[in-house]
Design an enzyme around this catalytic site. Structure first.
Site, mmCIF file in Angstrom:
data_model
loop_
_atom_site.group_PDB
_atom_site.id
_atom_site.type_symbol
_atom_site.label_atom_id
_atom_site.label_comp_id
_atom_site.label_asym_id
_atom_site.label_seq_id
_atom_site.Cartn_x
_atom_site.Cartn_y
_atom_site.Cartn_z
ATOM 1 N NE ARG A 84 -5.948 64.532 -20.045
ATOM 2 C CZ ARG A 84 -5.658 64.368 -21.333
ATOM 3 N NH1 ARG A 84 -6.536 63.827 -22.127
ATOM 4 N NH2 ARG A 84 -4.499 64.763 -21.822
ATOM 5 C CG ASP A 145 -1.841 61.118 -28.224
ATOM 6 O OD1 ASP A 145 -0.918 61.949 -28.144
ATOM 7 O OD2 ASP A 145 -2.533 60.770 -27.247
ATOM 8 N N GLY A 203 15.385 61.554 -40.096
ATOM 9 C CA GLY A 203 16.438 60.592 -40.422
ATOM 10 C C GLY A 203 17.063 60.034 -39.146
HETATM 11 O O1 F6P Z 1 -3.488 62.700 -25.568
HETATM 12 C C1 F6P Z 1 -2.685 63.802 -25.742
HETATM 13 C C2 F6P Z 1 -1.532 63.816 -24.768
HETATM 14 O O2 F6P Z 1 -0.751 64.954 -25.031
HETATM 15 C C3 F6P Z 1 -0.676 62.551 -24.771
HETATM 16 O O3 F6P Z 1 0.263 62.521 -25.801
HETATM 17 C C4 F6P Z 1 -0.053 62.634 -23.400
HETATM 18 O O4 F6P Z 1 0.318 61.342 -22.931
HETATM 19 C C5 F6P Z 1 -1.160 63.210 -22.564
HETATM 20 O O5 F6P Z 1 -2.020 63.909 -23.448
HETATM 21 C C6 F6P Z 1 -0.692 64.139 -21.485
HETATM 22 O O6 F6P Z 1 -1.792 64.547 -20.755
HETATM 23 P P1 F6P Z 1 -1.755 65.710 -19.666
HETATM 24 O O7 F6P Z 1 -1.682 67.011 -20.403
HETATM 25 O O8 F6P Z 1 -3.023 65.542 -18.922
HETATM 26 O O9 F6P Z 1 -0.513 65.499 -18.835
#
Ligand code: F6P
Length: 373
Positions: A84, A145, A203
């Site tokens: 990121r 997500d 369920g």
């Molecule tokens: O967007 C994907 C995701 O796995 C989300 O579900 C989660 O909140 C986030 O990334 C976690 O990010 P990181 O791996 O940076 O902790």
């Protein structure tokens, strides 16, 4: 100039690169394999960018070995790494990425990722290649997500749902043995899709998600309704499964305390919390995710080759009130959507204004009503 004739299509021998960015998703590797194979079949030279936009800024391109891609296609994560990148969110970072694109003589880029990654792809609009033509950029939705617009499913969602389902089935064994209430927290960031669908598949007795907009008190009430329905009515239920999406701001530990306080003296049970966390993001992609990734990648690379840019390959997009688009001529289940539209619809999904999210909330409240009658 673009081959001197204004033709936006790529030609044999042109170079493109594949990039995975943001949270990895099972099936990304299968998508990389398909993109590389289709690209090679079209006569393109296909490179990988290491660690997403971070690697793009640093000019880290690498060749993709077919054997390594074949091995990786069966595994989760991403062979070429992901990140990121904060720097890519700045104009300085983007300018550096543009320079590296020029230096590497790229004519196309395929981006696999979620909201942030496709926002990055959009920001590359207007990037020029070494021959003066615009860089073609095509996106593939990849995020567990399932919070992206213009696609019914993103790569990785099906595997994540299966992982949650399997974990909940295991938890149900021990919950049943002890007659316990389990709160299972699952990933999904601000989107409750994984909790909702896993809730139906397993369920579950209650599903908690941010989009429901419930207060902490209403959430405790909902869990207590599930506990009462299971234990008080002699319904034969010996355990309670609550699936909670991580986007719900009510801390799972605090929820447990509040539920414990209301259970005390009324029911002979106790509660436990399991946070599945990153377990949900790993693992071998399911057959569906492998097919989805391969089919989306096939259309994406062919679109790039045909000169399309700033589009995402989406899977049978649900109706959201906007005009529909004809599917790709290469696959009747895949439609190319302008990235601008994808990002606008994604923003609506996050704010709760999207028709898709409204439908999800309604469907879950109907499911809840069925559960307690
Ligand atoms: O967007 C994907 C995701 O796995 C989300 O579900 C989660 O909140 C986030 O990334 C976690 O990010 P990181 O791996 O940076 O902790």
């Amino acid at each position: 100039m673009d081959h001197g004739d204004g033709d936006q299509r790529l030609r044999k021998g042109d170079r493109i690169a594949l990039l995975t960015s943001g949270g990895d998703a099972p099936g990304m590797n299968t998508g990389l394999r398909a993109a590389a194979k289709v690209g090679a079949a079209l006569g393109l030279e296909v490179l990988g960018v290491e660690e997403g936009y971070k690697g793009l800024i640093e000019g880290r391109f690498r060749t993709l070995e077919p054997r390594a891609l074949d091995d990786a296609a069966r595994r989760g994560g991403t062979l070429i790494g992901t990140a990121r990148s904060k720097l890519f969110m700045t104009e300085e970072g983007r300018a550096r990425a543009r320079e590296e694109i020029l230096k590497a003589r790229l004519r196309g880029l395929v981006v696999l990722g979620g909201n942030g990654s496709l926002t990055g792809a959009r920001a590359l609009d207007g990037t020029l290649c070494h021959d003066g033509s615009p860089l073609r950029v095509v996106g593939l939705p990849a995020s567990i997500d399932n919070d992206l617009g213009c696609t019914a499913m993103a790569i990785g969602v099906d595997t994540a749902m299966n992982t949650i389902m399997e974990a909940c089935d295991r938890i149900a064994d021990t919950a049943l043995a002890h007659q316990r209430v389990f709160i299972v927290e699952v990933m999904g960031r601000d989107c409750g899709y994984l909790a909702m669908t896993a809730g139906i598949a397993t369920g579950a007795d209650a599903v908690l998600f941010r989009e429901g907009g419930k207060s902490d008190e209403q959430i405790v009430d909902q869990v207590m309704r599930a506990v009462e329905a299971a234990f008080a009515r002699a319904a034969g239920r010996r355990h309670v499964l609550v699936i909670k999406s991580e986007g719900v701001s009510f801390d799972s530990g605090k929820l447990k305390e509040a539920v414990d306080a209301r259970i005390a003296g009324r029911f002979d049970t106790d509660t436990r919390v399991t946070v599945l966390g990153h377990v949900v993001r790993g693992g071998s992609p399911t057959a569906f995710d492998r097919l989805l990734a391969s089919r989306l990648a096939n259309v994406a690379v062919r679109a790039l080759f045909e000169g399309q840019t700033q589009v995402m390959a989406g899977w049978t997009a649900p109706h959201t009130g906007r005009p529909s688009r004809a599917p790709s001529r290469h696959d009747p289940h895949v439609t190319l959507w302008p990235l601008e539209e994808v990002l606008a619809e994604t923003a609506k999904m996050h704010s709760g204004d999207s028709e898709v999210v409204k439908w999800r909330v309604k469907a879950l409240s109907e499911a809840e009503a069925v559960l307690y009658t």
